[in-house]
Design an enzyme around this catalytic site. Structure first.
Site, short mmCIF file in Angstrom:
data_model
loop_
_atom_site.label_atom_id
_atom_site.label_comp_id
_atom_site.label_asym_id
_atom_site.label_seq_id
_atom_site.Cartn_x
_atom_site.Cartn_y
_atom_site.Cartn_z
N LYS A 240 -121.55 -79.25 -34.47
CA LYS A 240 -121.73 -79.40 -35.92
C LYS A 240 -120.57 -80.11 -36.60
O LYS A 240 -120.75 -80.83 -37.58
CB LYS A 240 -121.97 -78.02 -36.54
CG LYS A 240 -123.29 -77.38 -36.11
CD LYS A 240 -123.48 -76.03 -36.77
CE LYS A 240 -124.81 -75.40 -36.38
NZ LYS A 240 -124.89 -75.09 -34.94
N HIS B 69 -134.88 -75.43 -47.03
CA HIS B 69 -134.51 -75.96 -45.72
C HIS B 69 -135.54 -77.03 -45.36
O HIS B 69 -136.67 -76.73 -45.02
CB HIS B 69 -134.51 -74.83 -44.69
CG HIS B 69 -134.06 -75.24 -43.32
ND1 HIS B 69 -133.35 -74.42 -42.49
CD2 HIS B 69 -134.23 -76.39 -42.62
CE1 HIS B 69 -133.10 -75.03 -41.34
NE2 HIS B 69 -133.64 -76.23 -41.41
N GLU C 32 -131.74 -82.06 -40.20
CA GLU C 32 -132.00 -80.94 -41.09
C GLU C 32 -131.12 -81.03 -42.34
O GLU C 32 -129.92 -81.32 -42.25
CB GLU C 32 -131.77 -79.62 -40.36
CG GLU C 32 -132.62 -79.50 -39.10
CD GLU C 32 -132.78 -78.08 -38.61
OE1 GLU C 32 -132.16 -77.17 -39.20
OE2 GLU C 32 -133.52 -77.88 -37.64
N ARG D 255 -133.59 -82.42 -29.76
CA ARG D 255 -134.67 -81.97 -28.87
C ARG D 255 -135.97 -81.91 -29.67
O ARG D 255 -135.97 -82.11 -30.89
CB ARG D 255 -134.35 -80.57 -28.34
CG ARG D 255 -134.06 -79.57 -29.46
CD ARG D 255 -133.93 -78.16 -28.98
NE ARG D 255 -133.37 -77.28 -29.99
CZ ARG D 255 -134.02 -76.75 -31.03
NH1 ARG D 255 -135.29 -77.07 -31.21
NH2 ARG D 255 -133.42 -75.93 -31.87
N VAL E 116 -139.69 -76.34 -32.20
CA VAL E 116 -140.81 -75.39 -32.11
C VAL E 116 -141.93 -75.82 -33.05
O VAL E 116 -143.11 -75.76 -32.70
CB VAL E 116 -140.34 -73.96 -32.47
CG1 VAL E 116 -141.51 -72.99 -32.50
CG2 VAL E 116 -139.27 -73.48 -31.49
N ARG F 44 -145.56 -68.57 -36.52
CA ARG F 44 -145.08 -68.15 -35.21
C ARG F 44 -145.52 -66.71 -34.96
O ARG F 44 -145.21 -65.81 -35.75
CB ARG F 44 -143.56 -68.24 -35.14
CG ARG F 44 -143.00 -69.62 -35.43
CD ARG F 44 -141.51 -69.68 -35.15
NE ARG F 44 -140.93 -70.95 -35.57
CZ ARG F 44 -139.75 -71.40 -35.20
NH1 ARG F 44 -139.00 -70.66 -34.38
NH2 ARG F 44 -139.29 -72.56 -35.61
#
Length: 455
Positions: free
Chosen positions: A116, A208, A275, A293, A296, A339
């Site tokens: 980060k 977010h 993000e 990557r 989800v 989820r």
């Protein structure tokens, strides 16, 4: 195109990758631990090979065993999925050294963007807005106190390495700082083997927002729109949707352009996600981190964009150009993902492993997809993540998507283990969620009962 790839993962993402590879005419090798001998991904792959005992450190994180499996089966590439080794630059580097293609960005880029602190420095160079924060690693509480005073409270403590909600703490004042720093640092050290921290001013309340990007080896970088991932518990996402109701046309163009600029700056290849935190009151957004990557929540983007992200990952790793250009990407309708976890929301979301005695997954109609590796009679092992399925819906508009998700969750039936299906149904039916009136604090501070509210 590759003849054969190995999937260095398990569960629904392994199944997802196997299906994408098969549709591309590529053979697959599944790896599994002794606890996953009867897992669905083992049955679906063309070949399967055991890489160790149940513990992740001895199987799904065992680089030597996984690479040996790839060599033994003649796999030309490895797809890491998400979690486990998916953002491990050492593993990516070992793949490169063994002439096995890692289906993801290079180890160099992973080092640059996976840490980060490094990522923050690169984004400043790229001209992407970042939140006020520490300029390097923070190792001691004395350093943390000094930096926090300069930045101003409230602040966020974050582990420099890793993700998944580990090593993160909110701090409202100096009295909370020392114990929070020590706890976050210990958690980061245990989870990632690296206790380095950094500090950011907390943007609160915030949305977010993440932007899906794709890049190839020819220098092409595109975005596939944004996802709103603000419904979170303990920094773990619970429900995601695309597009975000908090973003209008102008802001959408600005935030997606910033994401593309970020990816171009580091010559990014393969799938990735930039993000951001969005301050709705000011309309300003700030870079938070990059996930190097597949995510989800990638299916909601696939629904609204019509682009198969996993297939693009495989094609790009094979050296192909992206199959679409930015001007070819169009967005249609609204998509939502819930989820589904084997956990008990009434007991602080405690994991609920066990044998599934009966399973009915929702189906029927246009715009409904369930990604899962579960089947009736399958025993969920207690060693891994509790997510057992993802329900994804797509509608012509957000209302239709919400209604479709409610219908799907009402049909979802699993016996033998406790799940969060009813919790998700309550969440998707909440008036605030239906109205799109929520931020990252909503679930933890408003929706949950008093006994489960976050500090």
């Amino acid at each position: 195109m590759f003849n054969k790839i190995l999937i260095a993962n398990r569960g629904e993402i392994a199944v997802r990758i196997i299906r994408a590879a098969r549709e591309l005419g590529v053979d697959t090798v599944a790896i599994y631990s002794t606890a996953d001998r009867d897992a669905l991904h083992v049955h679906l792959a063309d070949e399967a090979i055991c890489v160790g005992p149940a513990r992740s450190t001895e199987s799904y994180l065992n680089m030597n065993n996984i690479l040996s499996a790839a060599v033994a089966t003649g796999a030309q590439a490895i797809h890491p999925g998400f979690g486990f080794l998916s953002e491990n630059s050492k593993f990516a580097r070992l793949c490169e050294e063994m002439n096995i293609k890692f289906i993801g960005p290079s180890a160099k880029v992973m080092d640059m963007m996976g840490d980060k602190i490094n990522a923050r420095a690169e984004m400043i160079k790229a001209g992407v807005p970042v939140t006020p924060g520490s300029e390097g690693e923070v190792h001691t509480t004395d350093e943390a106190v000094k930096i926090a005073e300069e930045i101003g409270y409230p602040i966020m403590l974050k582990a420099s390495a890793g993700g998944g909600g580990k090593g993160i703490r909110k701090v409202n004042n100096v009295e909370e700082l020392v114990p929070a720093f020590e706890a976050a640092q210990a958690e980061a050290q245990a989870a990632f083997g690296n206790g380095a921290m950094f500090i950011e001013r907390m943007i609160f309340p915030a949305r977010h927002i993440e932007v899906q990007i794709l890049g190839d080896s020819q220098g092409n970088v595109i975005h596939l729109g944004e996802r709103d991932c603000s419904l979170q518990r303990n920094n773990q996402k619970v429900l995601e949707e695309s597009p975000s109701v908090a973003i209008g046309h102008t802001l959408r163009n600005e935030i997606t352009a910033a994401a593309v600029k970020a990816a171009q700056h580091v010559s990014y290849e393969n799938a990735g996600t930039i993000e951001f935190l969005l301050d709705e009151s000011s309309g300003k957004f700030y870079f938070m981190e990059m996930n190097t990557r597949v995510q989800v929540e990638h299916p909601v983007t696939e629904f609204v964009s019509g682009v198969d992200i996993v297939k693009e990952q495989i094609r790009v790793a094979n050296g192909n150009e992206l199959s679409v250009k930015q001007e070819d990407v169009t967005f249609s309708g609204h998509a939502i993902e819930c989820r589904i976890n084997a956990e008990n929301p009434k007991f602080n979301f405690a994991p609920s492993p066990g044998k599934i005695t009966n399973l009915f997954l929702p189906s029927g109609g246009v715009g409904l997809r369930v990604d899962s590796a579960m089947y009736s009679g399958y025993s969920i092992p207690p060693y891994y993540d509790s997510m057992i399925a993802k329900v994804i819906v797509h509608g012509e508009n957000r209302f239709e998507a919400l209604m479709k998700m409610q219908r799907a969750l009402l049909e979802f039936d699993v016996e033998g283990v406790i799940t969060n299906v009813d919790f998700q149904l309550e969440l998707i039916s909440d008036p605030h969620v239906v109205a799109g009136d929520y931020d990252t604090s909503f679930l933890g501070n408003v929706f949950l009962p008093e006994s489960q509210k976050e500090d």
